[in-house]
Design a protein around this motif. Sequence first.
Motif, PDB file in Angstrom:
ATOM      1  N   GLN A   1      -6.172   8.965   2.556  1.00 34.35           N
ATOM      2  CA  GLN A   1      -5.807   9.709   1.352  1.00 34.35           C
ATOM      3  C   GLN A   1      -4.300   9.887   1.295  1.00 34.35           C
ATOM      4  OE1 GLN A   1      -7.999  13.362   0.849  1.00 34.35           O
ATOM      5  NE2 GLN A   1      -6.449  14.259  -0.497  1.00 34.35           N
ATOM      6  N   ALA A   2      -3.711   9.709   0.123  1.00 32.49           N
ATOM      7  CA  ALA A   2      -2.266   9.891  -0.040  1.00 32.49           C
ATOM      8  C   ALA A   2      -1.910  11.374   0.109  1.00 32.49           C
ATOM      9  CB  ALA A   2      -1.839   9.394  -1.420  1.00 32.49           C
ATOM     10  N   PRO A   3      -0.711  11.661   0.630  1.00 37.57           N
ATOM     11  CA  PRO A   3       0.346  10.736   1.015  1.00 37.57           C
ATOM     12  C   PRO A   3       0.177  10.241   2.451  1.00 37.57           C
ATOM     13  CG  PRO A   3       1.137  12.974   1.251  1.00 37.57           C
ATOM     14  CD  PRO A   3      -0.262  13.077   0.699  1.00 37.57           C
ATOM     15  N   ILE A   4       0.672   9.010   2.700  1.00 37.14           N
ATOM     16  CA  ILE A   4       0.566   8.416   4.032  1.00 37.14           C
ATOM     17  C   ILE A   4       1.943   8.247   4.675  1.00 37.14           C
ATOM     18  CG2 ILE A   4      -1.584   7.215   3.462  1.00 37.14           C
ATOM     19  CD1 ILE A   4       0.139   4.633   3.189  1.00 37.14           C
TER      20      ILE A   4
ATOM     21  N   ILE B   1       0.844  -1.198   0.000  1.00 43.65           N
ATOM     22  CA  ILE B   1       0.000   0.000   0.000  1.00 43.65           C
ATOM     23  C   ILE B   1       0.878   1.246   0.000  1.00 43.65           C
ATOM     24  CG2 ILE B   1      -1.673   1.341   1.324  1.00 43.65           C
ATOM     25  CD1 ILE B   1      -2.729  -1.349   2.416  1.00 43.65           C
TER      26      ILE B   1
ATOM     27  N   LYS C   1      -5.373   1.635   3.731  1.00 40.09           N
ATOM     28  CA  LYS C   1      -6.054   1.512   2.447  1.00 40.09           C
ATOM     29  C   LYS C   1      -6.995   2.685   2.207  1.00 40.09           C
ATOM     30  CE  LYS C   1      -6.110  -3.563   2.075  1.00 40.09           C
ATOM     31  NZ  LYS C   1      -6.991  -4.757   2.089  1.00 40.09           N
TER      32      LYS C   1
ATOM     33  N   SER D   1       2.394   2.894  -3.313  1.00 40.71           N
ATOM     34  CA  SER D   1       1.576   3.728  -4.187  1.00 40.71           C
ATOM     35  C   SER D   1       1.005   4.964  -3.506  1.00 40.71           C
ATOM     36  CB  SER D   1       0.418   2.900  -4.759  1.00 40.71           C
ATOM     37  OG  SER D   1      -0.434   2.447  -3.718  1.00 40.71           O
ATOM     38  N   LYS D   2       1.222   5.083  -2.173  1.00 42.14           N
ATOM     39  CA  LYS D   2       0.589   6.193  -1.454  1.00 42.14           C
ATOM     40  C   LYS D   2       1.565   7.025  -0.639  1.00 42.14           C
ATOM     41  CE  LYS D   2      -3.640   5.541   0.056  1.00 42.14           C
ATOM     42  NZ  LYS D   2      -4.833   5.023   0.771  1.00 42.14           N
ATOM     43  N   THR D   3       2.875   6.832  -0.868  1.00 46.56           N
ATOM     44  CA  THR D   3       3.882   7.645  -0.199  1.00 46.56           C
ATOM     45  C   THR D   3       4.619   8.488  -1.230  1.00 46.56           C
ATOM     46  OG1 THR D   3       5.452   5.788  -0.308  1.00 46.56           O
ATOM     47  CG2 THR D   3       4.250   6.080   1.750  1.00 46.56           C
ATOM     48  N   GLN D   4       5.229   9.574  -0.759  1.00 47.08           N
ATOM     49  CA  GLN D   4       5.924  10.505  -1.651  1.00 47.08           C
ATOM     50  C   GLN D   4       7.439  10.409  -1.558  1.00 47.08           C
ATOM     51  OE1 GLN D   4       4.226  14.320  -0.498  1.00 47.08           O
ATOM     52  NE2 GLN D   4       2.825  14.270  -2.226  1.00 47.08           N
TER      53      GLN D   4
ATOM     54  N   SER E   1      -4.370  10.300   8.422  1.00 50.64           N
ATOM     55  CA  SER E   1      -4.475   8.863   8.658  1.00 50.64           C
ATOM     56  C   SER E   1      -3.980   8.449  10.041  1.00 50.64           C
ATOM     57  CB  SER E   1      -3.670   8.095   7.595  1.00 50.64           C
ATOM     58  OG  SER E   1      -2.309   8.451   7.646  1.00 50.64           O
TER      59      SER E   1
END
Length: 247
Positions: free
Chosen positions: A105-108, A47, A102, A50-53, A192
């Motif tokens: 919202q990105a970024p996490i 996960i 899941k 695809s959701k971290t910068q 989050s």
Amino acid sequence: MKTRHLSVSLAAACIVLTMPAFAADNAQDFVDKAAVGGKFEVDSSQIALSKTQDQSVKDFAQMMIRDHGAANSKLETVAGEQKLKVPPALDAQHQGDLDKLKSAQAPIDPAYVDMQRKAHADAVKLFESYASSGDNAALKTFAQQTVGTLKTHQQMIEKIAAGQDAVTGATTPAVKTDNTPNAAALVPGANSFTEVQAKSRIEDAGYSNVSKLTKDDQGIWRGQASKAGENLDVGLDYQGNVVATGK
């Protein structure tokens, strides 16, 4: 922030990062915790990819997927040889954390990194305990061979966390003698952090007596805390920034 890598040779040392901070009661208990932790690391890191910068966070997540995939297979083999069962799914606590990642919202990045910091601290305690007094020779040897690398992983995630704090100012609370806020402002966005994680993050920034935490409509956790004898209004945003003002 510099990208950090660990070689595939560390795979066998990464079977668990997300463990309760207490010793396993017996061999089956150790396998249960190790297997759940290993699966959680793979799933949560997939996960995170695809959701971290931050690139170093992505690299860390990729390392978890690679190493834990091999390590989980290793654990399954050892457990089978010892006539022990490997749980097929996550427990409720870990599944709940996974579901939060899941849906967030990105970024996490802050939530994922904070999760790894706590998980590594617990894993080191678990493995040190079983390596010292485990009741199964094969698993005890495995724990002894693994704990050193778990500590290396712990150091790595702490460095990543420190780098994030240096960028966001999360470890520099906005408290001044004139009780005016720091120039760093809380950033609105989907947060989050759970309430427990928010409290821990604020405490890590040097505050105590954190209470009355509620998340506002901007995604910012707000509550009360104390530091250096002052009672303060304190906030935590989705990036992990901690800002406080005098009451």
